[in-house]
Design a protein around this motif. Structure first.
Motif: not given
Length: 465
Positions: A45-50
């Motif tokens: 899980i990553e921030i600023n990813k669609n």
């Protein structure tokens, strides 16, 4: 048709993207033992990813795969990803009761899925009970009983107890063969490993009924029949009756089939090699034409091919065998071809806690820097197994630092290498007692050491080998 499929595929991709949303914030709830960072790493899980619906499902699958969580829920709204998890309780103590032998207890804990200080998953509990029963069945205890008790300390931890009653060993009271028209039952009894239980065979393990021993018997019978030319031999051992005394009556059902002879042997050589190198094989082939088929004869011919490969210093050579049946005949084709041009970067030996690494490496016919071929690798593994000091030997090949470099991990599982034997006899000159001790891996050097002692009424003799 292709145009319709392309339109549907494009629509599916577009629809998924329309429902995608960028994650700007992550909120994790319900985790006590597992940190938020660990959840993000395992969930990828990553921030600023669609993230689309497909991506969210992948996160759920990733988290379930860790065996940390009993339940996982995700909700993505207004660029905020809410993750709610319910952790499995942890096994505080895992106790095996009723087994006196420490080695058996260690083997049980090694093979079951549930582990101390790991998640307690009820779905694994039933599988572990079956695993334990199979372990005891392989040792001849076919009526072993396994009960489980769970002590819930709190909602986060439990103690797990396996209570074992292995019962009595199931002995083999009789062995019969049916369907064997061309080979006598007396000869087949000499071929198999299983043996009928008699009072003078108290030290023999092969009188105990077990699934592993039955499978070994089937392989031995199959190989024996094939060595006689019965290519399509079928051996069934599904008839095993437990009599009133609790012992097993084995019946092996055999379908011998036809006996095949070798009609033709040929070599199919890749164009990259000089065919004249293998021309001399034709003379050897002729000596086998008309003989009954045997896999051992095929093995001898493969050895002859390997000698030619070594003598002519051919590199990256692989070969396989085709066996073509025509009526009562078999045609054998040896395919010799060029394999991948890989070199061995490194060989790692794993699992040898007792045996010196030099003993294992001494059996290898390949080394670091050599060309890697499946032929030489399989031969090396076979040589290690032939030492008889390992329970199992496996290998894994992985990529090295460069495209043409490979790393070989050889895993060995050590086993008990000591043997104790005893015997007694009575004759006209009186009684005799014999006792022997043998160690096949002395000090981990792969050497055999044997001590035999014989005592009668007038003397004591012995020798150390």
């Amino acid at each position: 048709m292709f145009k319709k499929i392309f339109i549907l595929f494009t629509f599916f991709i577009t629809f998924s993207n329309l429902n995608a949303e960028v994650v700007q914030k992550i909120i994790i709830e319900g985790n006590n033992r597992i940190s938020e960072e660990t959840i993000k790493v395992y969930g990828e899980i990553e921030i600023n990813k669609n993230y689309s619906e497909i991506d969210l499902n992948k996160i759920i699958n990733n988290l379930y795969y860790t065996d940390f969580f009993e339940n996982v829920k995700l909700n993505l709204r207004n660029n905020i990803l809410n993750i709610t998890v319910k952790e499995y309780p942890v096994i505080n103590q895992l106790i095996v009761s009723g087994e006196k032998r420490k080695s058996y207890e260690e083997e049980i804990k090694k093979l079951i899925k549930l582990k101390e200080k790991k998640s307690f998953i009820k779905a694994y509990l039933i599988k572990d009970v079956e695993t334990i029963k199979k372990i005891y069945s392989s040792l001849g205890y076919n009526s072993a009983e396994v009960e489980t008790k769970i002590n819930t300390i709190d909602d986060k931890t439990v103690d797990l107890l396996f209570e074992i009653n292995r019962g009595e060993k199931t002995k083999i009271s009789s062995i019969k063969f049916i369907g064997n028209k061309f080979v006598r039952s007396k000869r087949l009894r000499d071929v198999i490993a299983s043996d009928e239980s008699k009072f003078w065979k108290i030290l023999s393990r092969n009188t105990n009924f077990s699934e592993n021993l039955i499978n070994l018997d089937r392989r031995l019978l199959t190989n024996y029949y094939k060595s006689l030319g019965y290519y399509n031999i079928k051996v069934n051992s599904n008839i095993a009756k437990i009599n009133q005394s609790g012992n097993a009556e084995l019946t092996y059902s055999i379908e011998e089939g036809k006996r095949f002879t070798i009609n033709k042997i040929s070599t199919n050589v890749d164009q990259v090699f000089d065919k004249n190198i293998f021309f001399k094989l034709n003379k050897i082939y002729k000596s086998y034409i008309g003989d009954y088929y045997s896999p051992f004869k095929v093995k001898k011919l493969l050895d002859e091919i390997d000698i030619l490969i070594d003598d002519n210093d051919l590199q990256f050579v692989e070969h396989n065998v085709q066996e073509i049946i025509e009526k009562d005949y078999i045609n054998i084709v040896f395919n010799i071809y060029e394999g991948e041009k890989n070199l061995i970067q490194r060989i790692n030996i794993i699992g040898n806690n007792t045996t010196n690494e030099e003993v294992i490496r001494g059996e290898l016919i390949l080394d670091e820097g050599d060309p890697l071929t499946n032929i030489n690798l399989e031969k090396s593994i076979a040589e290690i197994k032939a030492r008889g000091i390992f329970k199992d030997v496996t290998y894994e090949v992985s990529d090295g630092d460069q495209n043409n470099l490979k790393i070989i991990d050889i895993n060995v599982e050590e086993q008990s290498t000591g043997e104790i034997s005893a015997g007694a006899g009575i004759g006209t000159s009186g009684g005799t007692l014999a006792f022997g001790i043998k160690e096949n891996n002395w000090l981990g050097e792969g050497k055999s050491l044997a001590l035999d002692v014989e005592v009668d009424e007038e003397s004591l003799s012995g020798y150390l080998n």
